[in-house]
Design a protein around this motif. Structure first.
Motif, PDB file in Angstrom:
ATOM      1  N   THR A   1     -12.140 -14.662   9.610  1.00  0.00           N
ATOM      2  CA  THR A   1     -11.394 -14.895   8.364  1.00  0.00           C
ATOM      3  C   THR A   1     -11.891 -13.972   7.261  1.00  0.00           C
ATOM      4  O   THR A   1     -11.097 -13.408   6.487  1.00  0.00           O
ATOM      5  N   ASN A   2     -13.216 -13.798   7.154  1.00  0.00           N
ATOM      6  CA  ASN A   2     -13.766 -12.909   6.132  1.00  0.00           C
ATOM      7  C   ASN A   2     -13.292 -11.475   6.346  1.00  0.00           C
ATOM      8  O   ASN A   2     -12.932 -10.772   5.399  1.00  0.00           O
ATOM      9  N   GLU A   3     -13.334 -11.031   7.626  1.00  0.00           N
ATOM     10  CA  GLU A   3     -12.871  -9.666   7.904  1.00  0.00           C
ATOM     11  C   GLU A   3     -11.407  -9.507   7.545  1.00  0.00           C
ATOM     12  O   GLU A   3     -11.001  -8.489   6.986  1.00  0.00           O
ATOM     13  N   GLU A   4     -10.586 -10.500   7.882  1.00  0.00           N
ATOM     14  CA  GLU A   4      -9.154 -10.421   7.563  1.00  0.00           C
ATOM     15  C   GLU A   4      -8.938 -10.376   6.051  1.00  0.00           C
ATOM     16  O   GLU A   4      -8.084  -9.634   5.554  1.00  0.00           O
ATOM     17  N   ILE A   5      -9.724 -11.182   5.295  1.00  0.00           N
ATOM     18  CA  ILE A   5      -9.584 -11.165   3.829  1.00  0.00           C
ATOM     19  C   ILE A   5      -9.961  -9.796   3.286  1.00  0.00           C
ATOM     20  O   ILE A   5      -9.286  -9.254   2.395  1.00  0.00           O
ATOM     21  N   CYS A   6     -11.042  -9.186   3.853  1.00  0.00           N
ATOM     22  CA  CYS A   6     -11.440  -7.852   3.394  1.00  0.00           C
ATOM     23  C   CYS A   6     -10.354  -6.821   3.685  1.00  0.00           C
ATOM     24  O   CYS A   6     -10.049  -5.967   2.850  1.00  0.00           O
ATOM     25  N   LEU A   7      -9.771  -6.914   4.914  1.00  0.00           N
ATOM     26  CA  LEU A   7      -8.706  -5.968   5.254  1.00  0.00           C
ATOM     27  C   LEU A   7      -7.485  -6.152   4.354  1.00  0.00           C
ATOM     28  O   LEU A   7      -6.867  -5.168   3.909  1.00  0.00           O
ATOM     29  N   GLN A   8      -7.129  -7.410   4.073  1.00  0.00           N
ATOM     30  CA  GLN A   8      -5.981  -7.650   3.202  1.00  0.00           C
ATOM     31  C   GLN A   8      -6.236  -7.138   1.795  1.00  0.00           C
ATOM     32  O   GLN A   8      -5.337  -6.586   1.139  1.00  0.00           O
ATOM     33  N   ALA A   9      -7.464  -7.305   1.326  1.00  0.00           N
ATOM     34  CA  ALA A   9      -7.787  -6.802  -0.013  1.00  0.00           C
ATOM     35  C   ALA A   9      -7.675  -5.284  -0.057  1.00  0.00           C
ATOM     36  O   ALA A   9      -7.126  -4.712  -1.009  1.00  0.00           O
ATOM     37  N   ALA A  10      -8.227  -4.611   0.996  1.00  0.00           N
ATOM     38  CA  ALA A  10      -8.136  -3.151   1.023  1.00  0.00           C
ATOM     39  C   ALA A  10      -6.683  -2.699   1.131  1.00  0.00           C
ATOM     40  O   ALA A  10      -6.267  -1.747   0.468  1.00  0.00           O
ATOM     41  N   GLU A  11      -5.902  -3.400   1.957  1.00  0.00           N
ATOM     42  CA  GLU A  11      -4.489  -3.052   2.093  1.00  0.00           C
ATOM     43  C   GLU A  11      -3.747  -3.261   0.774  1.00  0.00           C
ATOM     44  O   GLU A  11      -2.859  -2.483   0.400  1.00  0.00           O
ATOM     45  N   LEU A  12      -4.112  -4.312   0.042  1.00  0.00           N
ATOM     46  CA  LEU A  12      -3.480  -4.580  -1.245  1.00  0.00           C
ATOM     47  C   LEU A  12      -3.781  -3.465  -2.236  1.00  0.00           C
ATOM     48  O   LEU A  12      -2.900  -3.015  -2.975  1.00  0.00           O
ATOM     49  N   ARG A  13      -5.032  -3.003  -2.207  1.00  0.00           N
ATOM     50  CA  ARG A  13      -5.383  -1.901  -3.118  1.00  0.00           C
ATOM     51  C   ARG A  13      -4.610  -0.640  -2.755  1.00  0.00           C
ATOM     52  O   ARG A  13      -4.135   0.080  -3.640  1.00  0.00           O
ATOM     53  N   ARG A  14      -4.497  -0.342  -1.432  1.00  0.00           N
ATOM     54  CA  ARG A  14      -3.735   0.846  -1.030  1.00  0.00           C
ATOM     55  C   ARG A  14      -2.265   0.701  -1.393  1.00  0.00           C
ATOM     56  O   ARG A  14      -1.601   1.650  -1.811  1.00  0.00           O
ATOM     57  N   ALA A  15      -1.719  -0.511  -1.242  1.00  0.00           N
ATOM     58  CA  ALA A  15      -0.311  -0.726  -1.591  1.00  0.00           C
ATOM     59  C   ALA A  15      -0.076  -0.520  -3.083  1.00  0.00           C
ATOM     60  O   ALA A  15       0.937   0.060  -3.500  1.00  0.00           O
ATOM     61  N   GLU A  16      -1.005  -1.011  -3.905  1.00  0.00           N
ATOM     62  CA  GLU A  16      -0.852  -0.817  -5.351  1.00  0.00           C
ATOM     63  C   GLU A  16      -0.877   0.665  -5.691  1.00  0.00           C
ATOM     64  O   GLU A  16      -0.074   1.140  -6.510  1.00  0.00           O
ATOM     65  N   ALA A  17      -1.800   1.424  -5.031  1.00  0.00           N
ATOM     66  CA  ALA A  17      -1.848   2.865  -5.294  1.00  0.00           C
ATOM     67  C   ALA A  17      -0.567   3.546  -4.841  1.00  0.00           C
ATOM     68  O   ALA A  17      -0.039   4.433  -5.512  1.00  0.00           O
TER      69      ALA A  17
END
Length: 681
Positions: free
Chosen positions: A224-240
């Motif tokens: 779950t922690n890894e998935e949250i980290c990946l989602q956060a990174a993906e969210l940052r890339r999506a915002e960019a």
């Protein structure tokens, strides 16, 4: 030496079952019970030992048990290896039976060992109690033993010394009473050990389950922690990416209308070019001299018909019509049945020189013609058969030419018969010399007329064949050129579609037609050179050269060719014709092989009646009697699954007979054939 001997973590032996006391330190959950159990084992008046597994691995012993066997090391060893002196006694068989069936075993006054010289043997009485895990499976045994050596020795002494019998019996009674009391205490101890063992097994099982649930929970938390980290990174890339996209949209918004307009113009231009290419392809197919049609669906409706096909049928309405309705005159001529077979199986059908009665003028008047044609199944994107391509040639002129050739041969046969009749008359007239002269003059006149007629017929026939092959060469060459232009005009996306398949079939048909014309032209050159004696030719060298030319099909089929022509070193025969004869016979022997069987060919020679006989024997398909009767005819093809023109053996026969020889065949279906060429001596 410690009071209790048991496994520790450094013991280099297999780990015993979890239900025993071996190899474990008491933890906080069961330390009190373990200590109580160890105290009970240490202070027990009996000799105690714990055994694990079917090999009876010794896991726990107390001091009294080790004292039975001279205090030797026992723990960590299978009991048979630890106490080899008991192998010949029933001790181990009783233990094996108790482990197998879980029932308590008993042994009375067993001999433990004899010890050093001069020492008395040790006798003991024992009880083997099964140990089970939580699910009731036997995992080991508990041994309770008593040293009864003194009793045994006393009994033996009593038996030897009768004066001590009374006192010994009294001592035995006391000992038996003590033994009974000890057995009762032993039963209580055994029950307590069983309860303690069960409680320890339940506790260990609960701990194992708790650890497993904790491990699963930790793994889920980590994922779950890894998935949250990946989602956060993906969210940052999506915002960019959104910010960048907004910037690009702002920069390109002004030129969007112009870009769309240009794209629309390019698409329209591409559509126009594609339509032009389609029109060119349709025009080339429509103007091709071959007969081309495309049928669709199980009813075989005409979807495409070129001009040559349409003109052949009197320009009647064909497009959209089912085959049987558009061509009712073909009913009963097998064309419709062959269409059904190709549509059902997908197997291409090749028709050669097949007759067809057609209404060519669309007036109800049928005319007979002959056609070479191909039915080729077409498939949709899903790989299912959805139609049939028809590709045909009108070969009526060629078939009629062969019929004329056959008629001329019949006339030649009739003339030969007339000549034979004249000869008979000539021999019969020898008795009357005057009449003979008259008959001889008449016969000479008839023979001269016959020869002149035969020469004229052969000249006309050769002229016709040569003219036909020459005149047909130009249209075929033009058709081949049109096919080349058509292939160049096709766009890249059509190079692998149905159009490309149509071009391939058309190209193959043109090549076969050109080969047939070449064979027809070669027939006109088979006449013997009059007055020119043939030069002797090395038969072995000609066979060797032909085998070099056939090296590729020999290798591809795995053929075995054996040659023995030493009996005929040389043959007086034109070298080119001899090579053509050998090439045709050997290539046929390899080509017409039996399925799944490598060809085996024998080439041999012999002398007969002063002339050479060349034999070629194979193990191929073989020929029936009916097939042998038509084997050497012109354009006779007896096996449609192999490519050929039906001219080769006809030319071989003519070359041999023109030189005064003959050719014969012996064959049997499924066994093979022997071709024998008799050269004139």
């Amino acid at each position: 030496m410690p009071d209790i001997e048991q496994f520790d973590n450094n013991t280099p032996h297999p780990t015993p079952p979890a239900a025993s006391l071996v190899g474990r330190e008491p933890d906080e959950a069961n330390s009190a019970g373990a200590r109580q159990l160890l105290d009970l084992v240490r202070d027990s008046p009996a000799c105690l030992a714990s055994l694990a597994g079917p090999d009876h691995m010794v896991t726990v012993t107390n001091q009294r048990f080790r004292g039975l066997f001279g205090n030797r090391p026992l723990v960590g060893l299978p009991l048979r290896a630890a106490l080899p002196e008991l192998t010949s006694q029933p001790f181990f068989s009783l233990l094996d039976e108790a482990y197998a069936n879980g029932r308590t075993c008993y042994g009375l006054q067993e001999v433990a060992y004899h010890g050093r010289a001069g020492h008395n043997p040790v006798h003991f009485t024992f009880i083997g109690q099964a140990v089970r895990n939580a699910d009731g499976t036997v995992t080991g045994l508990l041994l309770f033993a008593y040293d009864v050596s003194a009793h045994v020795l006393a009994r033996q002494w009593v038996e030897t010394h009768e004066e001590y019998a009374a006192r010994t019996r009294q001592q035995l009674a006391v000992a038996n009473e003590k033994l009974s009391i000890t057995n009762e205490e032993l039963d209580v101890t055994n029950e307590e050990l069983t309860v303690s063992n069960h409680e320890l097994s339940v506790t260990n099982l609960e701990l194992a389950l708790a650890n497993e649930r904790l491990s699963v929970a930790n793994e889920q938390l980590r994922a779950t922690n890894e998935e949250i980290c990946l989602q956060a990174a993906e969210l940052r890339r999506a915002e960019a990416a959104v910010r960048q996209l907004n910037d690009e949209l702002m920069l390109t918004n002004d030129g969007l209308v112009e870009t769309v307009s240009s794209a629309v113009e390019e698409v329209e231009a591409a559509r126009r070019e594609a339509e032009a290419q389609r029109q060119r392809l349709h025009r080339l197919v429509a103007e091709a001299p071959a007969l081309i049609a495309v049928l669709s669906g199980p009813e075989h409706r005409f979807q495409l018909v070129n001009e040559a096909f349409q003109h052949l049928l009197g320009n009647r309405t064909l497009m959209g019509q089912p085959f049987r309705e558009a061509l009712p005159e073909l009913a009963g001529q097998l064309f419709g049945e062959r269409l059904e077979a190709v549509y059902r199986t997908g197997v291409t059908y090749h028709g050669t020189d097949e007759p067809a009665a057609l209404d060519r003028t669309n007036t109800g008047q049928l005319q007979m013609g002959y056609f070479n044609y191909i039915y080729q199944a077409t498939q949709n994107a899903a790989g299912c058969i959805d139609g049939i391509l028809v590709f045909a040639y009108d070969v009526t002129a060629q078939v009629l030419a062969r019929q004329v050739l056959a008629d001329n041969r019949q006339q030649l046969l009739a003339l030969n018969q007339q000549l034979a009749a004249v000869n008979e008359k000539l021999y019969a007239a020898n008795a009357q010399l005057g009449d003979a002269n008259v008959l001889l003059v008449d016969a000479n006149d008839q023979l001269g007329d016959s020869n002149q007629h035969l020469t004229f017929a052969n000249t006309e026939l050769d002229t016709f064949v040569y003219t036909a092959s020459h005149d047909l060469q130009n249209p075929i060459t033009n058709l081949e050129g049109l096919l080349g232009v058509l292939r160049e005009e096709l766009p890249d996306e059509c190079q692998a579609g149905p159009a490309a398949r149509i071009l391939e079939l058309m190209h193959d048909s043109v090549e076969r037609f050109q080969r047939t014309l070449g064979h027809l032209a070669a027939i006109t050159r088979l006449a013997p050179a009059l007055g020119v004696p043939p030069v002797p030719v090395s038969l072995a060298e000609v066979v060797r050269d032909v085998l070099l030319d056939l090296a590729l099909p020999i290798t591809a089929t795995g053929a075995q060719v054996e040659v023995d022509v030493a009996a005929c070193p040389a043959v007086a025969f034109p070298e080119s014709n001899l090579r053509s004869i050998i090439y045709n016979l050997l290539s046929n022997a390899i080509k017409y092989q039996r399925p799944g069987l490598p060809p085996r060919v024998e080439v041999r020679s012999r002398m007969e009646n002063g002339g050479c006989v060349l034999e070629v024997e194979d193990n191929g398909l073989g020929l029936s009697a009916a097939q042998q009767a038509q084997l050497f005819g012109l354009f006779q093809r007896l096996h449609a699954h192999v490519d050929g023109s039906g001219v080769g053996l006809y030319m071989v026969k003519r070359m041999v007979e023109n030189s005064g020889g003959r050719i014969a065949v012996e064959s049997q279906p499924g066994v093979g054939s022997i071709f024998s060429v008799y050269f004139k001596g």
